[in-house]
Enzyme design. Structure first.
Site, PDB file in Angstrom:
ATOM      1  N   GLU A 111       0.680  -1.078  -0.281  1.00 58.90           N
ATOM      2  CA  GLU A 111      -0.328   0.047  -0.356  1.00 58.90           C
ATOM      3  C   GLU A 111       0.627   1.668  -0.096  1.00 58.90           C
ATOM      4  OE1 GLU A 111      -3.151   0.105   3.359  1.00 58.90           O
ATOM      5  OE2 GLU A 111      -2.248  -2.474   3.289  1.00 58.90           O
ATOM      6  N   CYS A 124       2.768   8.299   1.707  1.00 59.65           N
ATOM      7  CA  CYS A 124       3.319   7.504   3.203  1.00 59.65           C
ATOM      8  C   CYS A 124       3.653   5.931   1.827  1.00 59.65           C
ATOM      9  CB  CYS A 124       1.865   7.189   4.290  1.00 59.65           C
ATOM     10  SG  CYS A 124       2.318   5.691   4.960  1.00 59.65           S
ATOM     11  N   CYS A 131       4.620  -7.310   7.388  1.00 56.34           N
ATOM     12  CA  CYS A 131       5.584  -7.380   8.279  1.00 56.34           C
ATOM     13  C   CYS A 131       5.811  -8.242   9.411  1.00 56.34           C
ATOM     14  CB  CYS A 131       5.242  -5.769   9.464  1.00 56.34           C
ATOM     15  SG  CYS A 131       6.057  -5.722  10.979  1.00 56.34           S
ATOM     16  N   CYS A 135       3.545  -6.394  16.165  1.00 57.53           N
ATOM     17  CA  CYS A 135       2.201  -5.487  17.013  1.00 57.53           C
ATOM     18  C   CYS A 135       0.870  -5.249  16.652  1.00 57.53           C
ATOM     19  CB  CYS A 135       2.371  -3.699  16.677  1.00 57.53           C
ATOM     20  SG  CYS A 135       3.955  -3.761  16.568  1.00 57.53           S
ATOM     21  N   CYS A 138      -1.984  -4.271  14.611  1.00 59.19           N
ATOM     22  CA  CYS A 138      -1.701  -3.720  13.490  1.00 59.19           C
ATOM     23  C   CYS A 138      -2.076  -4.442  12.675  1.00 59.19           C
ATOM     24  CB  CYS A 138      -0.092  -3.131  13.587  1.00 59.19           C
ATOM     25  SG  CYS A 138       0.667  -2.194  11.708  1.00 59.19           S
ATOM     26  N   CYS A 354      -2.870   1.171   8.710  1.00 62.78           N
ATOM     27  CA  CYS A 354      -2.324   0.473   8.151  1.00 62.78           C
ATOM     28  C   CYS A 354      -2.498  -1.131   7.204  1.00 62.78           C
ATOM     29  CB  CYS A 354      -0.911   0.295   9.564  1.00 62.78           C
ATOM     30  SG  CYS A 354       0.458   0.107   9.403  1.00 62.78           S
TER      31      CYS A 354
HETATM   32  N1  SAH Z   1       7.063   0.260  11.060  1.00 58.71           N
HETATM   33  C1  SAH Z   1       6.758   1.111  11.851  1.00 58.71           C
HETATM   34  C2  SAH Z   1       5.789   1.839  10.571  1.00 58.71           C
HETATM   35  C3  SAH Z   1       5.046   1.765   9.875  1.00 58.71           C
HETATM   36  S1  SAH Z   1       3.801   1.737  11.081  1.00 58.71           S
HETATM   37  C4  SAH Z   1       6.064   1.521  12.964  1.00 58.71           C
HETATM   38  O1  SAH Z   1       5.964   0.561  13.753  1.00 58.71           O
HETATM   39  O2  SAH Z   1       7.197   2.473  13.305  1.00 58.71           O
HETATM   40  C5  SAH Z   1       3.299   3.690  11.368  1.00 58.71           C
HETATM   41  C6  SAH Z   1       3.017   3.904  12.559  1.00 58.71           C
HETATM   42  O3  SAH Z   1       0.825   3.383  12.579  1.00 58.71           O
HETATM   43  C7  SAH Z   1       3.634   2.815  14.080  1.00 58.71           C
HETATM   44  O4  SAH Z   1       3.321   4.003  14.519  1.00 58.71           O
HETATM   45  C8  SAH Z   1       1.929   2.211  14.472  1.00 58.71           C
HETATM   46  O5  SAH Z   1       2.246   1.926  15.808  1.00 58.71           O
HETATM   47  C9  SAH Z   1       0.984   3.336  13.868  1.00 58.71           C
HETATM   48  N2  SAH Z   1      -0.435   2.409  13.822  1.00 58.71           N
HETATM   49  C10 SAH Z   1      -0.555   0.654  13.165  1.00 58.71           C
HETATM   50  N3  SAH Z   1      -1.328  -0.055  13.267  1.00 58.71           N
HETATM   51  C11 SAH Z   1      -2.706   1.286  13.679  1.00 58.71           C
HETATM   52  C12 SAH Z   1      -3.598   1.323  13.715  1.00 58.71           C
HETATM   53  N4  SAH Z   1      -5.028  -0.264  13.150  1.00 58.71           N
HETATM   54  N5  SAH Z   1      -4.694   2.479  13.784  1.00 58.71           N
HETATM   55  C13 SAH Z   1      -3.500   3.709  14.344  1.00 58.71           C
HETATM   56  N6  SAH Z   1      -2.049   3.487  13.932  1.00 58.71           N
HETATM   57  C14 SAH Z   1      -1.604   3.025  13.934  1.00 58.71           C
HETATM   58 FE1  SF4 Z   2       5.099  -3.341  11.790  1.00 61.08          FE
HETATM   59 FE2  SF4 Z   2       2.463  -2.812  12.555  1.00 61.08          FE
HETATM   60 FE3  SF4 Z   2       4.633  -3.409  14.317  1.00 61.08          FE
HETATM   61 FE4  SF4 Z   2       4.653  -1.290  12.901  1.00 61.08          FE
HETATM   62  S1  SF4 Z   2       3.017  -1.090  13.864  1.00 61.08           S
HETATM   63  S2  SF4 Z   2       6.147  -2.444  12.881  1.00 61.08           S
HETATM   64  S3  SF4 Z   2       3.756  -2.342  10.153  1.00 61.08           S
HETATM   65  S4  SF4 Z   2       3.469  -4.487  13.093  1.00 61.08           S
END
Ligand code: SAH
Ligand code: SF4
Length: 375
Positions: A111, A124, A131, A135, A138, A354
């Site tokens: 994306e 973005c 990934c 997390c 996410c 994301c």
């Molecule tokens: N992997 C990197 C960059 C991609 S994620 C990272 O984790 O920083 C980019 C941002 O989106 C991160 O700060 C993550 O915590 C946030 N994010 C992921 N899922 C989300 C969600 N469902 N709602 C809001 N922010 C989210």
């Molecule tokens: Fe990976 Fe999503 Fe965690 Fe960023 S927030 S490190 S994209 S799993």
């Protein structure tokens, strides 16, 4: 009729100036032709060798046979009510043409998001397909890691988004590495792409307008600190204690808060620079006033700001935070001297969180055409 392309034609997108010079020499051309190619490809953004009129005609014909420029392909495009455009991009798997490649890249979808504003656009981009970091809040995590992107695939997303919106571009472009993937776990390709994106003689995005977001990969942060050319750094904090962070970001067991914040304290900020901490607010989990006070203590003494991101709902067991709690959280941080801002994800009506689009694509359970497809 143009000559047929060699099956092992070299992929040029993502190659540095030095690599293009070496490539020119491999064709028995002088090295400076490589620098001209670098200019045509990245500064003039010409993706068809025939249009590279700064090169001699014979060389253009030779390049048409011996080289290729593969941009990500737009598989789907969604326009949101707030003018955000979300792309599902198909990556051809560039390396598959090169039999010598150690790990040929498989096709993948990722994306990219284009967000127009009054005086600028923000793009973005993704750095991996899926990934591995896992997390819990996410959606990208639920895809697992499919593969790393190449430097060309990373910067190609910017080129595609700029080209697709060429009639409505504003003077400034910001880029954020906040799409799918953990940039610091694909370090070399990410830095290869950034060196070209941030080179005034190439794509020319200002380092002040590029932000890399990481879940806190400490060795990657330490490596980034050594780079001559680097973007701004954002750290996904997302919790106010180790126990809490372990629960939603298992990577915290490997790089706990103490190590992460020690790396942040050592990070050499430029005079104009602040560290950004991102804090996804998960309703009832990490959004209490006590969390805000702990966050203020954690970042105490750092030149930093906090971006509060209300959780974007997906099919995961978390809640959106209550608006009054969000405001209280922000107020406490500000009161404690930590600049804090609430950042709502844009393009909510076209699956903002994301990983959401890719997940739908993968499952293909829901007909995507129902989600405001663009022309
Ligand atoms: N992997 C990197 C960059 C991609 S994620 C990272 O984790 O920083 C980019 C941002 O989106 C991160 O700060 C993550 O915590 C946030 N994010 C992921 N899922 C989300 C969600 N469902 N709602 C809001 N922010 C989210
Ligand atoms: Fe990976 Fe999503 Fe965690 Fe960023 S927030 S490190 S994209 S799993």
């Amino acid at each position: 009729m143009p000559a047929a392309k060699h099956p092992n034609a070299a992929e040029l997108l993502g190659k540095s100036r030095e690599e293009l010079r070496a490539f020119a020499q491999s064709l028995e051309e002088p090295a400076f032709r490589g620098a001209q190619l670098y200019h045509a490809l990245y500064a003039e953004r010409k993706f068809d060798f025939a249009e590279m009129t700064n090169l001699p005609a014979a060389l253009r014909e030779c390049l048409a046979r011996e080289a290729r420029i593969t941009l990500p392909e737009i598989a789907r495009r969604y326009r949101s009510g707030d003018a955000t455009v979300r792309y599902v991009l198909r990556l051809a798997g560039m390396g598959t043409m090169d039999k010598k490649a150690k790990a040929p890249e498989r096709p993948a979808t990722i994306e990219t998001v284009f967000m127009p504003e009054e005086k600028r656009q923000t793009i973005c981009i993704s750095t991996q397909a899926g990934c591995a970091v896992d997390c819990r809040f996410c959606l990208t995590a639920t895809l697992g890691l499919m593969r790393n992107l190449t430097a060309g695939e990373i910067l190609g997303q910017v080129l595609v988004a700029l080209a697709d919106n060429r009639h409505a571009l504003k003077p400034q472009t910001n880029i954020v590495l906040m799409g799918q993937g953990e940039p610091l776990l694909n370090y070399d390709a990410v830095m290869g792409a950034l060196r070209i994106l941030l080179d005034a003689e190439a794509i020319g995005i200002s380092p002040k307008r590029a932000t890399l977001s990481t879940s806190g990969i400490v060795p990657g942060i330490e490596r980034l600190a050594q780079e001559k050319v680097r973007p701004k750094l954002a750290i996904s904090l997302n919790a106010s204690s180790d126990a809490q962070r372990n629960e939603v970001m298992p990577i915290n067991r490997k790089y706990p808060l103490e190590k992460l914040l020690a790396a942040c304290r050592k990070y050499p900020l430029r005079p104009w620079e602040k560290l950004t901490f991102e804090y996804v607010l998960l309703g009832g989990f990490n959004d209490a006033p006590e969390d805000a006070r702990r966050v203020a203590r954690l970042v105490n003494g750092l030149r930093a700001k906090v971006n509060l991101i209300p959780w974007n709902p997906g099919d995961l067991p978390y809640e959106k935070p209550d608006p009054a709690r969000i405001e209280e959280f922000r107020r406490i941080l500000t009161y404690k001297g930590v600049p804090a801002f609430v950042r709502y994800s844009r393009g909510q009506d076209v699956m903002a969180a994301c990983g959401q689009l890719a997940l739908l694509e993968a499952a293909a359970k829901q007909p995507l055409a129902q989600i405001s497809p663009a022309s």
